[in-house]
Structures are given as C-alpha cells and as structure tokens.
Design a protein around this motif. Structure first.
Motif, PDB file in Angstrom:
ATOM      1  N   GLU A 156      11.200 -16.264 -99.907  1.00 18.40           N
ATOM      2  CA  GLU A 156      12.018 -17.167 -99.108  1.00 18.40           C
ATOM      3  C   GLU A 156      11.119 -18.074 -98.273  1.00 18.40           C
ATOM      4  O   GLU A 156      10.110 -17.634 -97.749  1.00 18.40           O
ATOM      5  CB  GLU A 156      12.912 -16.340 -98.189  1.00 18.40           C
ATOM      6  N   LEU A 157      11.526 -19.325 -98.179  1.00 16.18           N
ATOM      7  CA  LEU A 157      10.792 -20.254 -97.328  1.00 16.18           C
ATOM      8  C   LEU A 157      11.278 -20.096 -95.891  1.00 16.18           C
ATOM      9  O   LEU A 157      12.476 -20.054 -95.630  1.00 16.18           O
ATOM     10  CB  LEU A 157      10.998 -21.694 -97.803  1.00 16.18           C
ATOM     11  N   ASP A 158      10.347 -20.001 -94.972  1.00 21.86           N
ATOM     12  CA  ASP A 158      10.642 -19.821 -93.552  1.00 21.86           C
ATOM     13  C   ASP A 158      11.518 -20.977 -93.059  1.00 21.86           C
ATOM     14  O   ASP A 158      11.085 -22.126 -93.060  1.00 21.86           O
ATOM     15  CB  ASP A 158       9.328 -19.777 -92.772  1.00 21.86           C
ATOM     16  N   PRO A 159      12.752 -20.692 -92.613  1.00 21.68           N
ATOM     17  CA  PRO A 159      13.634 -21.775 -92.176  1.00 21.68           C
ATOM     18  C   PRO A 159      13.149 -22.503 -90.927  1.00 21.68           C
ATOM     19  O   PRO A 159      13.499 -23.666 -90.714  1.00 21.68           O
ATOM     20  CB  PRO A 159      14.976 -21.069 -91.929  1.00 21.68           C
ATOM     21  N   VAL A 160      12.329 -21.856 -90.118  1.00 20.68           N
ATOM     22  CA  VAL A 160      11.789 -22.528 -88.927  1.00 20.68           C
ATOM     23  C   VAL A 160      10.819 -23.621 -89.349  1.00 20.68           C
ATOM     24  O   VAL A 160      10.830 -24.724 -88.809  1.00 20.68           O
ATOM     25  CB  VAL A 160      11.091 -21.515 -87.979  1.00 20.68           C
ATOM     26  N   ILE A 161      10.007 -23.364 -90.335  1.00 23.36           N
ATOM     27  CA  ILE A 161       9.021 -24.338 -90.811  1.00 23.36           C
ATOM     28  C   ILE A 161       9.637 -25.323 -91.801  1.00 23.36           C
ATOM     29  O   ILE A 161       9.214 -26.471 -91.878  1.00 23.36           O
ATOM     30  CB  ILE A 161       7.813 -23.617 -91.463  1.00 23.36           C
ATOM     31  N   HIS A 162      10.654 -24.904 -92.532  1.00 29.62           N
ATOM     32  CA  HIS A 162      11.163 -25.683 -93.671  1.00 29.62           C
ATOM     33  C   HIS A 162      11.741 -27.052 -93.323  1.00 29.62           C
ATOM     34  O   HIS A 162      11.703 -27.961 -94.155  1.00 29.62           O
ATOM     35  CB  HIS A 162      12.196 -24.862 -94.440  1.00 29.62           C
ATOM     36  N   ALA A 163      12.253 -27.239 -92.121  1.00 33.44           N
ATOM     37  CA  ALA A 163      12.750 -28.567 -91.742  1.00 33.44           C
ATOM     38  C   ALA A 163      11.613 -29.571 -91.911  1.00 33.44           C
ATOM     39  O   ALA A 163      10.489 -29.316 -91.455  1.00 33.44           O
ATOM     40  CB  ALA A 163      13.252 -28.547 -90.303  1.00 33.44           C
ATOM     41  N   PRO A 164      11.857 -30.692 -92.592  1.00 32.24           N
ATOM     42  CA  PRO A 164      10.761 -31.619 -92.911  1.00 32.24           C
ATOM     43  C   PRO A 164       9.885 -32.022 -91.720  1.00 32.24           C
ATOM     44  O   PRO A 164       8.653 -32.040 -91.847  1.00 32.24           O
ATOM     45  CB  PRO A 164      11.494 -32.833 -93.503  1.00 32.24           C
TER      46      PRO A 164
END
Length: 103
Positions: free
Chosen positions: A2-10
């Motif tokens: 899973e991609l970390d949702p905290v970091i994933h925002a562009p």
C-alpha cells in the motif's frame, strides 16, 4: 503493498521528495520549488508534521521570521518504503522508479 496516504498526495510527495535530498529547506524555497501558495504549503506541511514525517523549525534571519522544514528519520523511512512500494507496483510494466545502478 500500500502507498502511504500521507505521502501519496501529489503536493506532499513533491515536498517529501525535495526534503529527502536536503538536510533542511527554507519555507520560501520549498514553496517556490513545489509551485504552491503559502497556505497550501502550510496545510501540507502541517499534515506531514502531524504524521511525524517533517520537523518544522521557526526562527529569524535578522528581523525577518523564517520557517524551515526537515525530513525526520521517520519521514525518511516512510519515503523509502513509499518508493519501494511504488517500484513494486510499476515493476510488471518493465519500467522503474529507481535509477539504473549499472549506468
């Protein structure tokens, strides 16, 4: 995986990527490099700080208030895991997010 949702925002991904290459970066430099407004950078910086990924330092240069961002050890680990997971996702395509070490 899973991609970390905290970091994933562009915008946050751009901020973390920039900070991963530096010891510390001044607010204005990050804002201008990422290409966002003060308020957008403040919002995303706060989200990264709340997650423990970024440390925010405030001080003065002369009489002018300044803010600096620094990627924490936890942030560096999270970013490395993010890049590793992203590589696993794109690997079936034959492409890579990691530079070819053989060059």
């Amino acid at each position: 995986m899973e991609l970390d949702p905290v970091i994933h925002a562009p915008t946050r991904l751009q901020i973390v990527s920039l900070l991963a290459a530096a010891e510390e970066a001044e607010f204005g430099f990050v804002r201008d490099t990422v290409g966002v407004s003060d308020s957008v950078l403040s919002k995303h910086g706060s989200a990264l700080e709340s997650a423990g990924y970024v440390a925010v330092r405030k001080g003065y240069v002369g009489k002018r208030p300044k803010t600096w961002f620094k990627l924490t050890d936890r942030g560096r680990v999270a970013f490395a895991a993010y890049v590793e997971n992203l590589q696993r996702i794109v690997a079936p395509s034959g492409l890579s997010v990691v530079p070819d070490e053989r060059v």
